[in-house]
Structures are given as C-alpha cells and as structure tokens.
Scaffold this motif. Structure first.
Motif, PDB file in Angstrom:
ATOM      1  N   LEU A  79      -1.324  -6.649   6.409  1.00  0.00           N
ATOM      2  CA  LEU A  79      -0.177  -5.738   6.431  1.00  0.00           C
ATOM      3  C   LEU A  79       0.667  -5.874   5.172  1.00  0.00           C
ATOM      4  O   LEU A  79       1.164  -4.876   4.642  1.00  0.00           O
ATOM      5  CB  LEU A  79       0.693  -5.992   7.667  1.00  0.00           C
ATOM      6  CG  LEU A  79       0.084  -5.562   8.998  1.00  0.00           C
ATOM      7  CD1 LEU A  79       0.977  -5.976  10.146  1.00  0.00           C
ATOM      8  CD2 LEU A  79      -0.164  -4.072   9.020  1.00  0.00           C
ATOM      9  N   ASN A  80       0.827  -7.093   4.694  1.00  0.00           N
ATOM     10  CA  ASN A  80       1.579  -7.300   3.448  1.00  0.00           C
ATOM     11  C   ASN A  80       0.864  -6.643   2.264  1.00  0.00           C
ATOM     12  O   ASN A  80       1.510  -6.044   1.407  1.00  0.00           O
ATOM     13  CB  ASN A  80       1.789  -8.791   3.193  1.00  0.00           C
ATOM     14  CG  ASN A  80       2.734  -9.418   4.195  1.00  0.00           C
ATOM     15  OD1 ASN A  80       3.531  -8.734   4.816  1.00  0.00           O
ATOM     16  ND2 ASN A  80       2.623 -10.722   4.357  1.00  0.00           N
ATOM     17  N   LYS A  81      -0.465  -6.749   2.231  1.00  0.00           N
ATOM     18  CA  LYS A  81      -1.223  -6.100   1.161  1.00  0.00           C
ATOM     19  C   LYS A  81      -1.061  -4.585   1.247  1.00  0.00           C
ATOM     20  O   LYS A  81      -0.874  -3.914   0.231  1.00  0.00           O
ATOM     21  CB  LYS A  81      -2.705  -6.477   1.256  1.00  0.00           C
ATOM     22  CG  LYS A  81      -3.013  -7.869   0.787  1.00  0.00           C
ATOM     23  CD  LYS A  81      -4.505  -8.142   0.865  1.00  0.00           C
ATOM     24  CE  LYS A  81      -4.836  -9.527   0.377  1.00  0.00           C
ATOM     25  NZ  LYS A  81      -6.270  -9.822   0.471  1.00  0.00           N
ATOM     26  N   ARG A 132       1.440  -2.920   2.567  1.00  0.00           N
ATOM     27  CA  ARG A 132       2.808  -2.605   2.159  1.00  0.00           C
ATOM     28  C   ARG A 132       2.930  -2.577   0.639  1.00  0.00           C
ATOM     29  O   ARG A 132       3.499  -1.656   0.060  1.00  0.00           O
ATOM     30  CB  ARG A 132       3.780  -3.637   2.745  1.00  0.00           C
ATOM     31  CG  ARG A 132       5.240  -3.387   2.337  1.00  0.00           C
ATOM     32  CD  ARG A 132       6.096  -4.612   2.471  1.00  0.00           C
ATOM     33  NE  ARG A 132       5.566  -5.661   1.587  1.00  0.00           N
ATOM     34  CZ  ARG A 132       5.723  -6.950   1.801  1.00  0.00           C
ATOM     35  NH1 ARG A 132       6.383  -7.386   2.854  1.00  0.00           N
ATOM     36  NH2 ARG A 132       5.221  -7.843   0.968  1.00  0.00           N
ATOM     37  N   ASN A 133       2.368  -3.587  -0.014  1.00  0.00           N
ATOM     38  CA  ASN A 133       2.439  -3.655  -1.481  1.00  0.00           C
ATOM     39  C   ASN A 133       1.707  -2.489  -2.132  1.00  0.00           C
ATOM     40  O   ASN A 133       2.178  -1.928  -3.122  1.00  0.00           O
ATOM     41  CB  ASN A 133       1.889  -4.990  -1.978  1.00  0.00           C
ATOM     42  CG  ASN A 133       2.757  -6.156  -1.550  1.00  0.00           C
ATOM     43  OD1 ASN A 133       3.914  -5.978  -1.163  1.00  0.00           O
ATOM     44  ND2 ASN A 133       2.198  -7.350  -1.590  1.00  0.00           N
ATOM     45  N   ALA A 173       1.274   0.476  -0.746  1.00  0.00           N
ATOM     46  CA  ALA A 173       2.076   1.674  -0.479  1.00  0.00           C
ATOM     47  C   ALA A 173       3.262   1.754  -1.441  1.00  0.00           C
ATOM     48  O   ALA A 173       3.580   2.833  -1.954  1.00  0.00           O
ATOM     49  CB  ALA A 173       2.562   1.673   0.969  1.00  0.00           C
ATOM     50  N   ILE A 174       3.893   0.627  -1.714  1.00  0.00           N
ATOM     51  CA  ILE A 174       5.022   0.609  -2.658  1.00  0.00           C
ATOM     52  C   ILE A 174       4.531   0.976  -4.062  1.00  0.00           C
ATOM     53  O   ILE A 174       5.157   1.786  -4.755  1.00  0.00           O
ATOM     54  CB  ILE A 174       5.732  -0.765  -2.647  1.00  0.00           C
ATOM     55  CG1 ILE A 174       6.488  -0.946  -1.322  1.00  0.00           C
ATOM     56  CG2 ILE A 174       6.671  -0.913  -3.833  1.00  0.00           C
ATOM     57  CD1 ILE A 174       7.032  -2.340  -1.095  1.00  0.00           C
TER      58      ILE A 174
END
Length: 168
Positions: free
Chosen positions: A139-141, A143-144, A146-147
């Motif tokens: 999920l962190n990957k 999110r990064n 997507a940003i």
C-alpha cells in the motif's frame, strides 16, 4: 474419549508429553438401538500443523501458531506446547467465540496485523500475525506511485496550460 464417545460423536484432545493428540470417538449401536461399542480413531496432527508451515509463506515476519485452551503456544508438531501463558486481549476475545482481526501493539512496541480465530472442535485459537510495516508495504508503494503520477500529471497540465496561454 470412551465416556464421551459412548453417548455421542465427540472429539477429545489429549497430550502425549507436550504434543497434542486428537481422537474422534462415536458409539456403534445394534439395529434395535442398544449400545454395542465405541469406535475411536486418532487424527494425524501433522496435517493440522502443516497450516503453520504454509503460514510462513505469508511474509518474512509472519508468525502463525495455535494457542491451546490452557494458553500455551502450539507452534511445531514435534516440539509440542511451549508454556508461555499467553493472555492478551485478542486471545481472550477469540475464546469468546469471535474472530478478531486488526492491528495490535506487542510488548516489544512493534505493531502487528493479525487475525485470531477459535477452532471450536479443538478449543484452540489459530493466530496469524504479520508486522504492520511488511503488511502495508504494498500500500505504501502504491501511495508513492500515485503521488508521483499526480505530480507528473500536474506538471504536464501546467505545461499544456502555459503553452495554450501563449497562443491567446
């Protein structure tokens, strides 16, 4: 297991040393309904404990184990129970016939994502845990990514708007 099995089909768990043995027993009756004998069979625990081996494939920090009704950890078939007297909130709630899932703080101040489920036939609780950092890594990957995509898209739109405004 004879007493329970003479009345109805039952599951009995006994411990040979520290290794649990599961026995299923059931009454056999004559065609008139008179009690004849108790038929009993032992279930291979190796299959049950294979679940623990499969759980190790969940991740590097995965921890899958059983907790017995006496609150001892059953983590390996051949070594049996480790008496650690586990009594955390999740285990107590799972003993109340609930499935507990969430993020929990451990004594070492690390957070784990876990699920705890009572196996009513045995009275054991199946516990599956994974460090929160490893569980949320995908999920962190995402999110990064997507940003990053959003920032690039913003600059592309800004460049296009600038180019269009030059022609006005």
């Amino acid at each position: 297991y004879f007493r329970k099995g003479s009345l109805k089909t039952s599951i009995t768990i006994t411990y040979n040393g520290a290794v649990p043995t599961i026995t299923v027993s059931t009454p056999l009756q004559t065609s008139e309904g008179a009690f004849l004998v108790v038929l009993a069979g032992k279930i291979s625990n190796a299959k049950l404990f294979r679940l623990l081996e499969e759980g190790k494939n969940l991740g590097k920090t995965s921890n899958v184990y059983f907790v017995s009704p006496s609150n001892s950890i059953l983590s390996e078939y051949d070594t049996g129970a480790k008496v650690l007297n586990i009594k955390n909130e999740e285990i107590i709630e799972a003993l109340n016939k609930k499935v507990i899932t969430g993020s929990f703080l451990r004594k070492n101040k690390k957070r784990v994502v876990g699920t705890y489920r009572l196996l009513p036939e045995t009275g054991w609780i199946l516990c599956c845990e994974l460090d929160e950092s490893e569980a949320f890594l995908p999920l962190n990957k995402l999110r990064n990514q997507a940003i990053t995509f959003g920032v690039i898209f913003f600059f592309l739109i800004a460049a296009a708007a600038y180019y269009i405004s030059l022609n006005i």
